[in-house]
Write an enzyme that holds these catalytic residues in place. Sequence first.
Site, PDB file in Angstrom:
ATOM      1  N   TYR A 168       4.231  -3.906   1.350  1.00  0.00           N
ATOM      2  CA  TYR A 168       4.745  -5.113   1.409  1.00  0.00           C
ATOM      3  C   TYR A 168       3.738  -6.143   2.000  1.00  0.00           C
ATOM      4  O   TYR A 168       3.689  -7.413   1.780  1.00  0.00           O
ATOM      5  CB  TYR A 168       5.730  -5.358   2.482  1.00  0.00           C
ATOM      6  CG  TYR A 168       7.065  -4.513   2.226  1.00  0.00           C
ATOM      7  CD1 TYR A 168       7.429  -4.011   0.960  1.00  0.00           C
ATOM      8  CD2 TYR A 168       8.052  -4.398   3.116  1.00  0.00           C
ATOM      9  CE1 TYR A 168       8.500  -3.347   0.687  1.00  0.00           C
ATOM     10  CE2 TYR A 168       9.468  -3.695   2.721  1.00  0.00           C
ATOM     11  CZ  TYR A 168       9.551  -3.011   1.705  1.00  0.00           C
ATOM     12  OH  TYR A 168      10.661  -2.381   1.296  1.00  0.00           O
ATOM     13  N   HIS A 180       7.525   6.094   0.260  1.00  0.00           N
ATOM     14  CA  HIS A 180       8.431   5.095  -0.659  1.00  0.00           C
ATOM     15  C   HIS A 180       9.167   5.140  -1.520  1.00  0.00           C
ATOM     16  O   HIS A 180      10.073   4.632  -2.229  1.00  0.00           O
ATOM     17  CB  HIS A 180       7.436   3.713  -0.473  1.00  0.00           C
ATOM     18  CG  HIS A 180       7.823   2.337  -0.650  1.00  0.00           C
ATOM     19  ND1 HIS A 180       7.549   1.186  -0.170  1.00  0.00           N
ATOM     20  CD2 HIS A 180       9.252   1.980  -0.897  1.00  0.00           C
ATOM     21  CE1 HIS A 180       8.038   0.152  -0.429  1.00  0.00           C
ATOM     22  NE2 HIS A 180       9.353   0.794  -0.837  1.00  0.00           N
TER      23      HIS A 180
END
Length: 326
Positions: free
Chosen positions: A51, A133
């Site tokens: 991110y 992730h």
Amino acid sequence: MPSGDAVEISSGVWMPRLGLGTFKIRGEDATRSTLDALRSGCRHIDTASCYRNEEEVRLGINIWRSEAAADADGREGNEANDDDVFITSKLAPNEMGETRVHAALDGVYERLGRGSRSAGEQRAPPLDLALVHWPGMARTPPDSPANRTARAETWRALEDALASRAVRAIGVSNYTRTHLLEMRDYARVFPAVNQVEFHPRCQQRSLRRTCEALGVGIVAYSPLGCGELLKDARVSRAAELLAEASGTAVSPARALIAWSLRQPGIVALIVKSSDGKRIAHNVGREGCARAAALAEASGAAVDAAFHELDGMDDGTHFCWDPAVVR
């Protein structure tokens, strides 16, 4: 359905049931959104290495701490501390594998100020939750056996981080039933949670049964269907029925959050927003309490509202489908 504001995902590790998602929120927006969430009473922030906002999230937390300490002005019980904010981060696909994962974890610790050694012999507080992730490694064909090897190597590194108390809990994200079942071959510690897309059109029934059998909680991301479900007439009808039953206005977003909170196996929700008012409405203390009350409500109108949402499942992914990764 787990009750209260938080649920125990691992021994002594309590995760607040509603958290702020920060995907695609960067720079000053990430700091401001984090601060807005904390000011509204939210105590769960979800970020990730890819991110590229972990430092900004940390800054927002630090600003909030400073505000809380100043506001306390010596009054007992009002000071902010590290236990007040639950932080989740995730290792990216390009950080998987034995040669990359340890340096990647060190980077997460440094950017968030959690899990690593700070100045001198002072040890930084542990990261609350670290996740893998995605089940596939970057620049690797989705059907390559190298993905399974990378998953196993990355998981062993997370187990080591857990054993060294750099993290409090470990888990995975976007894992399918197949990915979870293969972990029986290499995991010493099973994931505390699996963070996956979940909303009325993507109810993941088979995966939920597998997670329940394995003792893995599900953290739902995109519970609003990336905003697409807010425009769905069925969701609007459900919100109207819940408003009728509760005697208060119920937005489509709150109806969706309440529906997810009452689903078996769902331990927490990650709701993304960069708008301060929406953040407070969706994940703030008052918003959380109202959604939880709706989730626990009963009666004909309530049953009809949630039945409307129950019937929407058609397997639609608004994000991405990890089933392509072998």
